[in-house]
Design a protein around this motif. Structure first.
Motif, PDB file in Angstrom:
ATOM      1  N   ALA A 295       0.866  -1.169   0.000  1.00 55.44           N
ATOM      2  CA  ALA A 295       0.000   0.000   0.000  1.00 55.44           C
ATOM      3  C   ALA A 295       0.903   1.219   0.000  1.00 55.44           C
ATOM      4  O   ALA A 295       1.898   1.263   0.726  1.00 55.44           O
ATOM      5  CB  ALA A 295      -0.905   0.015   1.221  1.00 55.44           C
ATOM      6  N   ARG A 296       0.580   2.174  -0.839  1.00 55.95           N
ATOM      7  CA  ARG A 296       1.381   3.396  -0.909  1.00 55.95           C
ATOM      8  C   ARG A 296       0.467   4.587  -0.694  1.00 55.95           C
ATOM      9  O   ARG A 296      -0.527   4.763  -1.387  1.00 55.95           O
ATOM     10  CB  ARG A 296       2.071   3.502  -2.265  1.00 55.95           C
ATOM     11  CG  ARG A 296       2.911   4.744  -2.428  1.00 55.95           C
ATOM     12  CD  ARG A 296       3.633   4.723  -3.782  1.00 55.95           C
ATOM     13  NE  ARG A 296       4.165   6.028  -4.111  1.00 55.95           N
ATOM     14  CZ  ARG A 296       3.486   6.980  -4.734  1.00 55.95           C
ATOM     15  NH1 ARG A 296       2.242   6.777  -5.114  1.00 55.95           N
ATOM     16  NH2 ARG A 296       4.052   8.138  -4.980  1.00 55.95           N
ATOM     17  N   PHE A 297       0.829   5.406   0.288  1.00 57.91           N
ATOM     18  CA  PHE A 297       0.082   6.595   0.631  1.00 57.91           C
ATOM     19  C   PHE A 297       0.885   7.823   0.244  1.00 57.91           C
ATOM     20  O   PHE A 297       2.121   7.796   0.283  1.00 57.91           O
ATOM     21  CB  PHE A 297      -0.196   6.648   2.140  1.00 57.91           C
ATOM     22  CG  PHE A 297      -1.127   5.576   2.614  1.00 57.91           C
ATOM     23  CD1 PHE A 297      -2.474   5.846   2.776  1.00 57.91           C
ATOM     24  CD2 PHE A 297      -0.666   4.301   2.882  1.00 57.91           C
ATOM     25  CE1 PHE A 297      -3.344   4.859   3.205  1.00 57.91           C
ATOM     26  CE2 PHE A 297      -1.520   3.304   3.311  1.00 57.91           C
ATOM     27  CZ  PHE A 297      -2.870   3.585   3.476  1.00 57.91           C
ATOM     28  N   THR A 298       0.194   8.888  -0.109  1.00 51.30           N
ATOM     29  CA  THR A 298       0.868  10.143  -0.421  1.00 51.30           C
ATOM     30  C   THR A 298       0.277  11.241   0.456  1.00 51.30           C
ATOM     31  O   THR A 298      -0.886  11.201   0.840  1.00 51.30           O
ATOM     32  CB  THR A 298       0.710  10.523  -1.900  1.00 51.30           C
ATOM     33  OG1 THR A 298      -0.674  10.686  -2.201  1.00 51.30           O
ATOM     34  CG2 THR A 298       1.322   9.466  -2.813  1.00 51.30           C
ATOM     35  N   VAL A 299       1.119  12.213   0.784  1.00 51.53           N
ATOM     36  CA  VAL A 299       0.675  13.376   1.546  1.00 51.53           C
ATOM     37  C   VAL A 299       1.034  14.633   0.767  1.00 51.53           C
ATOM     38  O   VAL A 299       2.012  14.650   0.009  1.00 51.53           O
ATOM     39  CB  VAL A 299       1.289  13.424   2.965  1.00 51.53           C
ATOM     40  CG1 VAL A 299       0.781  12.302   3.827  1.00 51.53           C
ATOM     41  CG2 VAL A 299       2.796  13.426   2.925  1.00 51.53           C
ATOM     42  N   ALA A 300       0.229  15.664   0.961  1.00 50.19           N
ATOM     43  CA  ALA A 300       0.483  16.923   0.282  1.00 50.19           C
ATOM     44  C   ALA A 300       1.788  17.532   0.773  1.00 50.19           C
ATOM     45  O   ALA A 300       2.217  17.290   1.901  1.00 50.19           O
ATOM     46  CB  ALA A 300      -0.673  17.889   0.534  1.00 50.19           C
ATOM     47  N   GLY A 301       2.405  18.307  -0.090  1.00 53.22           N
ATOM     48  CA  GLY A 301       3.616  19.022   0.294  1.00 53.22           C
ATOM     49  C   GLY A 301       4.880  18.286  -0.095  1.00 53.22           C
ATOM     50  O   GLY A 301       4.858  17.342  -0.875  1.00 53.22           O
ATOM     51  N   GLY A 302       5.958  18.726   0.482  1.00 52.29           N
ATOM     52  CA  GLY A 302       7.276  18.190   0.166  1.00 52.29           C
ATOM     53  C   GLY A 302       7.586  16.919   0.928  1.00 52.29           C
ATOM     54  O   GLY A 302       6.721  16.072   1.124  1.00 52.29           O
ATOM     55  N   HIS A 303       8.799  16.810   1.392  1.00 56.51           N
ATOM     56  CA  HIS A 303       9.281  15.621   2.090  1.00 56.51           C
ATOM     57  C   HIS A 303       8.423  15.379   3.322  1.00 56.51           C
ATOM     58  O   HIS A 303       8.403  16.188   4.255  1.00 56.51           O
ATOM     59  CB  HIS A 303      10.743  15.829   2.476  1.00 56.51           C
ATOM     60  CG  HIS A 303      11.445  14.577   2.849  1.00 56.51           C
ATOM     61  ND1 HIS A 303      11.251  13.960   4.064  1.00 56.51           N
ATOM     62  CD2 HIS A 303      12.331  13.821   2.173  1.00 56.51           C
ATOM     63  CE1 HIS A 303      11.996  12.884   4.127  1.00 56.51           C
ATOM     64  NE2 HIS A 303      12.663  12.768   2.989  1.00 56.51           N
ATOM     65  N   SER A 304       7.698  14.253   3.346  1.00 55.66           N
ATOM     66  CA  SER A 304       6.703  14.024   4.401  1.00 55.66           C
ATOM     67  C   SER A 304       7.307  13.912   5.796  1.00 55.66           C
ATOM     68  O   SER A 304       6.671  14.295   6.773  1.00 55.66           O
ATOM     69  CB  SER A 304       5.872  12.778   4.090  1.00 55.66           C
ATOM     70  OG  SER A 304       6.679  11.629   3.984  1.00 55.66           O
TER      71      SER A 304
END
Length: 102
Positions: free
Chosen positions: A47-56
């Motif tokens: 599972a791959r999640f993404t978050v807004a912005g730069g380096h999480s």
């Protein structure tokens, strides 16, 4: 996940959770997406999640730390699996490999 073509064969039958900042300038999000697809093809549950912005880890530290803590505790059998992680693991690609995390 720093290099294209990083090995994935050792992940066969493993469960892998990835969290990546969509705007990461150090490691492009496309690299973790490519890694996730290859790991799934090698037999891993990914599972791959993404978050807004730069380096999480830097820009969204509380979100990253909470996610990492939850995944580690569940993996050790000390807490239940996050419901969003379980749902993402059950989704086919590409849906399960590009889940937005707020």
């Amino acid at each position: 996940m720093d290099a294209p073509g990083e090995p994935v064969a050792h992940l066969r039958d493993a469960t892998v959770a990835i969290l990546h900042g969509r705007g990461d300038r150090w490691v492009p999000a496309a690299l973790s997406a490519e890694f996730a697809h290859r790991a799934r093809a090698a037999g891993a549950r990914v599972a791959r999640f993404t978050v807004a912005g730069g380096h999480s880890m830097l820009r969204r530290a509380p979100v990253w730390h909470t996610f990492a803590r939850d995944v580690v505790l569940a993996g050790a059998g000390l807490a239940p699996m996050r419901s969003d992680l379980g749902a993402a693991l059950d989704r086919p690609a590409p849906e399960g490999l590009a889940v937005p995390l707020s």
